[in-house]
Write an enzyme that holds these catalytic residues in place. Structure first.
Site, PDB file in Angstrom:
ATOM      1  CG  ASP A 167      -0.733  -0.013   2.380  1.00  0.00           C
ATOM      2  OD1 ASP A 167       1.282  -0.346   2.193  1.00  0.00           O
ATOM      3  OD2 ASP A 167      -0.656  -0.131   3.885  1.00  0.00           O
ATOM      4  CE  LYS A 215       0.365   0.445  13.472  1.00  0.00           C
ATOM      5  NZ  LYS A 215       1.213   0.074  11.952  1.00  0.00           N
ATOM      6  CG  ASP A 243       0.000   3.925   4.422  1.00  0.00           C
ATOM      7  OD1 ASP A 243      -1.451   4.205   3.627  1.00  0.00           O
ATOM      8  OD2 ASP A 243       0.466   2.713   4.800  1.00  0.00           O
TER       9      ASP A 243
END
Ligand code: GDD
Ligand code: MG
Length: 366
Positions: free
Chosen positions: A106, A157, A215
């Site tokens: 992506d 993250k 992205d």
């Protein structure tokens, strides 16, 4: 050279563009998104690609075929249930070479993979991750790097207190297949959480890339990717097609029109008198634009019909959608495939209109 591309995600944040088409084959400017990845890979000597699919794999295969048009042998693998980023690679292991590229499916980028592979060889790494700087790493995999480019920390993250660098994992890796050995087949696992942290100090290197990287997962970023391609901020074959005059007009386009570059107009578009297209506009094939309509900073996909006097600014109109006369659309609104929007409406503020919904004329019944 071989590459494994992960395309198992559903692309939910890009709905309704991905309600009817899987994200890898959503049209970006004039070709399916995955074409940019394949063209980029091919330019770095990749001739064998395995696509690790989940969602709607048949549609992906229908659009991309066997890869011959890209000079690539293209194979498809479908996980019975999503196995995660490492599980998907383990699932593909029988098809993989001893050394291969692995890519998140992506990302629009022109990272110099050849240089990354050369660094991988020079360091004798087991895994080499391309890295890019971002303003806010919290939605990504944060990567700490030593001077010799050994990775000293990988935090997927990260929480605010863990952020001490702006370098993140760009989702493009050179891997030795043996790093998959400890994984248990058919068991979900994440390369970012279960593999890379364990390789820190044990053959994990970073390759800081000075390249374009985005992205494309949200409508806002989809539009940004479109504009960056048109403005040639990222190296693509579309940029080559546009050339220095920033204009690509398809065959059999009819109607006299004011076009402000950069712009791409697909085959057989019909453009009404007094209409204005651009700057930064993309019309797919067979789009009809009514008289005096204005379309800038927007994407109108194949077969859509834009009524007279419409004003489109910063929006995405899906394939075969119909926009009634005088409607104004802005603010990163996405109109889904085949949706009919009546005349005189004003759509703004990131509204998403899904296939099956109908928006009547603004004046009807009042
Ligand atoms: N085949 C398969 N199976 N593919 C999967 C699966 C799965 O179970 N889960 C995710 N993928 C694919 C997605 O389609 C996407 O192309 C890629 O793996 C990464 O997953 P995302 O869900 O997009 O992850 P992310 O964007 O939150 O984070 C990843 O990308 C960042 C860069 O954009 C991580 O790799 C981060 O570390 C990285 O910074
Ligand atoms: Mg992603």
């Amino acid at each position: 050279m071989q590459a494994l591309i992960l395309v198992g995600g559903e692309g939910t944040r890009l709905r309704p563009l991905t309600s009817t088409v899987p994200k890898p084959v959503v049209t970006l400017v004039d070709r399916p998104f995955m074409a940019y990845m394949l063209e980029w890979l091919s330019s770095h000597g990749v001739d064998d690609v395995v696509l690790a699919c989940g969602f709607m794999p048949a549609r992906i295969r229908e659009v991309l075929g066997d890869g011959a048009s890209f000079g690539i042998r293209l194979r498809y693998l479908e996980e019975p249930t999503p196995l995660g980023t490492a599980g998907a690679a383990k699932f593909a292991a029988d098809l993989l070479d001893e050394r291969f590229l692995m890519l998140n499916g992506d990302v629009l980028t022109d990272i110099d993979l050849s240089a990354q592979i050369a660094q991988h060889e020079a360091t004798g790494a087991r895994a080499t991750l391309a890295l890019v700087p971002v303003h806010d790493p919290s939605a990504y995999g944060l990567v700490r790097l030593a001077e010799d480019r050994a990775v000293t920390g990988f935090v997927e993250k990260p929480t605010p207190d863990q952020i001490d660098t702006n370098l993140i994992n760009a989702g493009a890796y050179v891997l030795q297949r043996e790093i998959l050995n400890p994984l248990i087949a058919d068991q979900p696992s994440s390369i970012e959480r279960d593999v890379f942290p364990l390789l820190v100090g044990d053959g994990l290197f970073g390759f800081p890339a000075d390249a374009y990287w985005l992205d494309i997962g949200t409508p806002e970023r989809y539009l940004k990717a479109t504009f960056d391609i048109l403005e040639r901020r990222v190296r693509t074959l579309v940029g080559e097609r546009l050339g220095s005059d920033g204009l690509a007009i398809g065959e059999k386009v009819s109607g006299s029109t004011a076009v402000h570059r950069p712009a791409v107009i697909g085959d057989r578009c019909q453009i009404g008198a007094g209409a204005c297209v651009g700057e930064l506009a993309v019309l797919g094939a067979d789009v009809e634009v009514g008289e005096r309509a204005s379309i800038r900073r927007s994407v109108v996909l194949d077969g859509a019909v834009i009524g007279a006097d419409c004003v489109l600014d910063s929006c995405i109109v899906g394939p075969r959608a119909r926009i009634g006369q005088g409607t104004q659309i802005s603010g990163e609104v996405v109109v889904g495939e085949g949706v009919a929007v009546g005349s005189g409406n004003v759509l703004d503020g990131g509204v998403r209109i899904f296939p099956g919904m109908e928006i009547p004329d603004a004046t009807a019944g009042r």
